[in-house]
Design a protein around this motif. Structure first.
Motif, PDB file in Angstrom:
ATOM      1  N   GLU A 166       0.434  12.183   3.409  1.00 39.40           N
ATOM      2  CA  GLU A 166       0.440  13.180   4.495  1.00 39.40           C
ATOM      3  C   GLU A 166       1.394  12.771   5.611  1.00 39.40           C
ATOM      4  OE1 GLU A 166      -3.597  13.603   5.741  1.00 39.40           O
ATOM      5  OE2 GLU A 166      -4.228  14.608   3.888  1.00 39.40           O
ATOM      6  N   TYR A 167       1.400  11.481   5.899  1.00 36.50           N
ATOM      7  CA  TYR A 167       2.305  10.987   6.942  1.00 36.50           C
ATOM      8  C   TYR A 167       3.762  11.185   6.522  1.00 36.50           C
ATOM      9  CZ  TYR A 167       4.295   7.963  10.520  1.00 36.50           C
ATOM     10  OH  TYR A 167       5.030   7.484  11.590  1.00 36.50           O
ATOM     11  N   THR A 187       0.835  -1.211   0.000  1.00 33.45           N
ATOM     12  CA  THR A 187       0.000   0.000   0.000  1.00 33.45           C
ATOM     13  C   THR A 187       0.865   1.254   0.000  1.00 33.45           C
ATOM     14  OG1 THR A 187      -1.813  -1.143   1.124  1.00 33.45           O
ATOM     15  CG2 THR A 187      -1.768   1.261   1.280  1.00 33.45           C
ATOM     16  N   VAL A 188       1.924   1.255   0.807  1.00 30.47           N
ATOM     17  CA  VAL A 188       2.830   2.410   0.851  1.00 30.47           C
ATOM     18  C   VAL A 188       3.511   2.585  -0.505  1.00 30.47           C
ATOM     19  CG1 VAL A 188       4.862   3.411   1.956  1.00 30.47           C
ATOM     20  CG2 VAL A 188       3.198   2.149   3.330  1.00 30.47           C
ATOM     21  N   SER A 203      -7.191   3.389  -2.594  1.00 27.82           N
ATOM     22  CA  SER A 203      -8.224   4.424  -2.477  1.00 27.82           C
ATOM     23  C   SER A 203      -7.576   5.793  -2.292  1.00 27.82           C
ATOM     24  CB  SER A 203      -9.137   4.127  -1.288  1.00 27.82           C
ATOM     25  OG  SER A 203      -8.447   4.324  -0.076  1.00 27.82           O
ATOM     26  N   PRO A 204      -8.238   6.843  -2.761  1.00 32.12           N
ATOM     27  CA  PRO A 204      -7.697   8.198  -2.573  1.00 32.12           C
ATOM     28  C   PRO A 204      -7.452   8.512  -1.095  1.00 32.12           C
ATOM     29  CG  PRO A 204      -9.486   8.222  -4.169  1.00 32.12           C
ATOM     30  CD  PRO A 204      -9.471   6.849  -3.579  1.00 32.12           C
ATOM     31  N   ALA A 205      -8.351   8.051  -0.233  1.00 39.94           N
ATOM     32  CA  ALA A 205      -8.208   8.342   1.196  1.00 39.94           C
ATOM     33  C   ALA A 205      -6.937   7.709   1.756  1.00 39.94           C
ATOM     34  CB  ALA A 205      -9.430   7.825   1.956  1.00 39.94           C
ATOM     35  N   THR A 206      -6.691   6.461   1.376  1.00 45.43           N
ATOM     36  CA  THR A 206      -5.488   5.775   1.872  1.00 45.43           C
ATOM     37  C   THR A 206      -4.226   6.406   1.300  1.00 45.43           C
ATOM     38  OG1 THR A 206      -6.709   3.701   2.055  1.00 45.43           O
ATOM     39  CG2 THR A 206      -4.318   3.551   2.042  1.00 45.43           C
ATOM     40  N   ARG A 207      -4.257   6.745   0.003  1.00 46.73           N
ATOM     41  CA  ARG A 207      -3.083   7.391  -0.604  1.00 46.73           C
ATOM     42  C   ARG A 207      -2.777   8.716   0.099  1.00 46.73           C
ATOM     43  NH1 ARG A 207      -4.153   7.054  -5.781  1.00 46.73           N
ATOM     44  NH2 ARG A 207      -2.537   5.536  -6.314  1.00 46.73           N
ATOM     45  N   ILE A 213       3.309   5.910  -3.014  1.00 46.57           N
ATOM     46  CA  ILE A 213       4.495   6.635  -3.468  1.00 46.57           C
ATOM     47  C   ILE A 213       4.569   6.674  -4.989  1.00 46.57           C
ATOM     48  CG2 ILE A 213       7.023   6.606  -3.520  1.00 46.57           C
ATOM     49  CD1 ILE A 213       6.896   5.312  -0.714  1.00 46.57           C
ATOM     50  N   SER A 214       4.284   5.517  -5.619  1.00 48.41           N
ATOM     51  CA  SER A 214       4.447   5.413  -7.074  1.00 48.41           C
ATOM     52  C   SER A 214       3.266   5.968  -7.855  1.00 48.41           C
ATOM     53  CB  SER A 214       4.655   3.954  -7.466  1.00 48.41           C
ATOM     54  OG  SER A 214       3.464   3.211  -7.255  1.00 48.41           O
ATOM     55  N   GLY A 215       2.087   6.007  -7.214  1.00 45.98           N
ATOM     56  CA  GLY A 215       0.887   6.439  -7.915  1.00 45.98           C
ATOM     57  C   GLY A 215       0.324   5.363  -8.815  1.00 45.98           C
TER      58      GLY A 215
END
Length: 337
Positions: A47-48, A26-27, A38-42, A31-33
């Motif tokens: 943000e983190y 997921t990370v 989901s947009p929320a998870t990205r 990073i790669s796009g």
């Protein structure tokens, strides 16, 4: 965890994943796009990263951007409708495991002498790894994959210590079923064997042979029929077996057994009164038969899930066993009474 990460100068993708309670996949996708996320998870991941001034090192970022999050699964084109039961169930296991970890499955149809679909998928960099669902004695698929350096796992044994392989213990399972029959006094056991190019056929035959050796008996080669690959040759072999008055017919797989059952039903041959029958592989093809069929049962969905786990472990650089053996269950039913 946040303070710890703030102090680090070489924070990894794994650190971010652990802090947020998400997978490394997921990370990487954030990073790669690329890939499903989901947009929320990205946004949560990015943000983190921004808040903690996380700068992925060049290698980590390159790996994230090169990933496709696809795994290729090879399916033999020559398998018939009935044979597809096995491939469907292992595929369900793979898809369940991989999709839960944000990976998708790309299916490559291959033939014994034509792996061009697989070659095209790999040369176009469509996948990160490959799961081979059938191993052949000539090994052209395995040798090609080794040459490409792409991570891969095989379902079925292959004589190479460098290949990661998963296999149900066909030799022991089939041997145990044959031993039960020999102990019950059946001596004239006929065997309808599968395609001799398939390594699984060799493994199952070894179990048949080992059981005879352990009982101090020789295999009657006149009752062994190889390459039972279509209904015509199977039905011809059955006629020969009946003339030779065998005690029991052992079918190398569920497809062969299903053909035998259809012929017996059509010709009024009674099981087990006229002849016994058993299968070295169980599936839904045999579940509703009357009488019920003695068989060796393997959990093919589990096999598929394990294949999914091992290929992802390889992609993460983790150490994995070269050979993983799955268990089996011998089920004695009415067909051998």
């Amino acid at each position: 965890m946040e303070n710890k990460m703030s102090d680090r100068t070489n924070t990894t993708i794994g650190d971010v994943a652990e802090a947020l309670g998400v997978s490394k996949t997921t990370v990487s996708r954030a990073i790669s796009g690329k890939g499903r996320i989901s947009p929320a998870t990205r946004n949560k991941v990015l943000e983190y990263i921004e808040k903690h001034n996380f700068k992925p090192n060049t290698i980590a970022k390159g790996l994230a951007q090169s990933k496709t999050f696809n795994i290729c699964v090879t399916i033999p084109v020559e398998c018939g409708v009935t044979e597809q039961v096995f491939f469907q169930t292992v595929l369900v296991g793979m898809c369940n495991y991989l999709s839960a970890r944000d990976y998708d499955v790309v299916v490559a149809d291959i033939a014994e002498n034509d792996i061009s679909n697989l070659e095209r998928i790999i040369s176009n960099r469509k996948v990160d790894g490959v799961i081979v669902t059938r191993t052949l004695i000539d090994g052209n698929i395995v040798e090609y994959l080794k040459a490409t350096k792409i991570p891969f796992v095989t379902l079925g044994l292959y004589p190479d210590d460098e290949v990661v392989q998963i296999d149900a213990n066909h030799t022991e399972g089939c041997g145990e079923l044959v031993s039960f029959l020999l102990m019950r006094g059946f001596r004239r056991l006929a065997l309808l064997g599968g395609n001799t190019k398939h390594i699984v056929t060799e493994s199952r035959y070894r179990g048949f042979e080992n059981a005879h050796k352990q009982a101090g008996l020789a295999v009657d080669r006149t009752l062994v029929y190889e390459n039972m690959i279509n209904d015509v040759v199977i039905e011809k072999a059955i006629d020969d077996i009946l003339k030779k008055k065998a005690d029991c017919i052992l079918c190398m797989d569920d497809n062969i057994c299903n053909t035998v059952l259809h012929k017996f039903n059509k010709e009024g041959i009674r099981i087990p009164e006229d002849i016994k029958i058993a299968s070295f592989f169980n599936s839904i093809l045999l579940e509703n038969n009357h009488p019920s069929i003695s068989c060796v049962d393997f959990d093919t969905t589990e096999e598929g899930m394990l294949a999914g786990k091992l290929i992802l472990d390889l992609l993460d650089g983790e150490e994995v066993p070269t050979v993983t053996r799955l268990g089996y269950q011998v089920i004695l039913k009415d067909s051998t009474k």
